[in-house]
Design an enzyme around this catalytic site. Structure first.
Site, PDB file in Angstrom:
ATOM      1  N   GLY A 239       0.844  -1.205   0.000  1.00 44.79           N
ATOM      2  CA  GLY A 239       0.000   0.000   0.000  1.00 44.79           C
ATOM      3  C   GLY A 239       0.867   1.238   0.000  1.00 44.79           C
ATOM      4  O   GLY A 239       2.050   1.177  -0.323  1.00 44.79           O
ATOM      5  N   ASN A 240       0.294   2.369   0.350  1.00 42.48           N
ATOM      6  CA  ASN A 240       1.078   3.602   0.449  1.00 42.48           C
ATOM      7  C   ASN A 240       0.456   4.516   1.505  1.00 42.48           C
ATOM      8  O   ASN A 240      -0.555   4.173   2.106  1.00 42.48           O
ATOM      9  CB  ASN A 240       1.198   4.285  -0.918  1.00 42.48           C
ATOM     10  CG  ASN A 240      -0.153   4.630  -1.493  1.00 42.48           C
ATOM     11  OD1 ASN A 240      -0.893   5.418  -0.923  1.00 42.48           O
ATOM     12  ND2 ASN A 240      -0.514   4.020  -2.628  1.00 42.48           N
ATOM     13  N   HIS A 241       1.085   5.658   1.711  1.00 45.57           N
ATOM     14  CA  HIS A 241       0.690   6.528   2.828  1.00 45.57           C
ATOM     15  C   HIS A 241      -0.496   7.441   2.518  1.00 45.57           C
ATOM     16  O   HIS A 241      -0.825   8.309   3.334  1.00 45.57           O
ATOM     17  CB  HIS A 241       1.864   7.420   3.233  1.00 45.57           C
ATOM     18  CG  HIS A 241       3.011   6.661   3.804  1.00 45.57           C
ATOM     19  ND1 HIS A 241       2.905   5.935   4.963  1.00 45.57           N
ATOM     20  CD2 HIS A 241       4.289   6.494   3.372  1.00 45.57           C
ATOM     21  CE1 HIS A 241       4.064   5.369   5.230  1.00 45.57           C
ATOM     22  NE2 HIS A 241       4.924   5.688   4.275  1.00 45.57           N
TER      23      HIS A 241
ATOM     24  N   ALA B 261      -3.867   7.626  -4.976  1.00 48.94           N
ATOM     25  CA  ALA B 261      -2.465   7.193  -5.098  1.00 48.94           C
ATOM     26  C   ALA B 261      -2.519   5.691  -5.367  1.00 48.94           C
ATOM     27  O   ALA B 261      -2.577   4.882  -4.440  1.00 48.94           O
ATOM     28  CB  ALA B 261      -1.717   7.490  -3.818  1.00 48.94           C
TER      29      ALA B 261
END
Ligand code: C5P
Length: 400
Positions: A208-210, A277
């Protein structure tokens, strides 16, 4: 023009209260229906009789008339208004509004108002710059109140600086802009992709990402405030917009799910904003059971995910599309390339090099580019304010 608009003017005890007479005249001349609520201190600066005469309505100041016991309902006043504007707003009333105080009719009316509230502070320059004033103003802005910053000039103290209440003519322009904005995107359908995507490795782990989803949520709220309906296709997020029957939330996990969710909606929308994102890669295969520790290294084969904006950009007909670019280097060049490659009409660039911009923050600092190489750089502001600016820029582009 403000024909038929119900404006509730709330006047507090600043010397700038004398301008309320001109302001009421201008409002009435623009066609607005005006009622005035004032604090006790405001009456030392301007008489209720003046404002009642100009507004052609009784002025409210106390909860009830002492002679007859007749009740002035703050709830009715608050609900009546299409817009409440507190002008001038003193530091004292500002502090009360920012902290939920309710010791007079004006404060109670503010708490009861369901519609938009505009605030026009007036105070001396040092008071205006004081961190506690700025904090209180930020607090009111975070409640969605519209701040019309004080103007620069000579102050009643004789000092020069920012602190003068915005001139009544300027307030009228802000009010007209506000109502124009409210109906500007009426009936428009908007698609927003938002948040991160989670690419499953096994039932427990993911890539995943932030991304927090805050920008997408703020955009959804800003579009709805401008009269649009929004389909928000969001990856896992803790930041969804305020519930509204004008926001349809489609929760997804992976880039592939986001792709199908967005693709199903894209043909039917007027505007699409790709704020998600999206993970560019995902595991080729996701294990159906938890991958056990084996002691050695673990190799995951990653395969590219669909580029949602790119794919939908190829099928674009009349949709106005907006992309986001989060860059760490060669920001402008990369953003402009993406604008072209993904067939966007606008691209919003945030740089990770800017303090307070990008993931998780409540603030953002962006530059916006269009296809004709025009650039607008906004200062660091709350994501809610950035969202409003983006919506306004989109509106300006599509109304031409
Ligand atoms: O190429 P890059 O990921 O930087 O492009 C960013 C823009 O493209 C954003 O608007 C993002 O939402 C969109 N995007 C997408 N699908 C992807 C990757 C990016 O829609 N797989």
């Amino acid at each position: 023009m403000l024909t038929g608009k119900k404006i509730l003017l709330a006047v507090t005890g600043s010397i700038a209260a004398y301008k309320a007479a001109f302001f009421v005249r201008l409002l009435v001349k623009s066609g607005a229906d005006v009622k005035v609520v004032m604090t006790k201190a405001a009456k030392d600066f301007i008489s209720p009789l003046t404002l009642a005469t100009l507004s052609k309505n009784p002025v409210y100041s106390e909860y009830f008339k002492e002679t007859t016991g007749e009740w002035n309902s703050h709830v009715e006043l608050g609900l009546w208004a299409d817009l409440m504007i507190v002008a001038p707003l003193t530091a004292n009333t500002l502090a009360k509004l920012a902290n939920g105080y309710c010791d007079n009719l004006l404060c109670a009316t503010y708490l009861s108002a369901r519609g938009p509230v505009m605030i026009a502070p007036a105070m001396d320059l040092d008071m205006y710059e004081h961190p506690s004033t700025r904090d209180n103003l930020d607090k009111l802005k975070s409640y969605g109140n519209i701040l019309v910053e004080a103007e620069d000039g000579e102050l009643a103290s004789g000092l020069h600086g920012a602190g003068r209440m915005a001139e009544p003519e300027h307030l009228i322009t802000h009010i007209q802009d506000h109502f124009e904005m409210l109906s500007s995107l009426k009936g428009k359908k908007v698609l927003i992709t938002s948040g991160p995507t989670f690419e499953a490795i096994d039932p427990i782990r993911f890539i995943g990402n932030h991304s927090s989803g805050k920008m997408g949520a703020a955009l959804a709220e800003a579009f709805v405030a401008a009269g649009a309906t929004v389909s928000l296709v969001s990856g896992p997020s803790r930041n969804y917009p305020q519930t509204s029957d004008k926001i349809h939330l489609h929760q997804v996990q992976s880039a592939k799910e986001m792709m199908s969710g967005a693709a199903a909606l894209f043909d039917d929308v007027d505007i699409a904003v790709f704020a998600a994102a999206v993970s560019d890669y995902g595991p080729k295969e996701s294990a159906t059971q938890k991958i056990k520790k084996s002691g050695g290294s673990l190799h995951l084969e990653l395969v590219p995910n669909p580029d949602i904006a790119l794919e939908l950009g190829k099928t674009k007909t009349s949709q106005f599309t907006v992309g986001f670019a989060l860059e760490t280097n060669d920001e402008k060049v990369n953003a402009k390339e993406k604008l072209k490659k993904k067939n966007f009409d606008l691209i919003v660039l945030n740089s990770l090099n800017d303090k307070g911009a990008g993931f998780s923050h409540d603030t953002n600092k962006v530059s916006i580019f269009d296809k004709d190489n025009n650039e607008v750089s906004l200062e660091l502001k709350s994501k809610k304010d950035v969202a409003q600016d983006i919506v306004r820029i989109i509106y300006d582009k599509i109304k031409i």
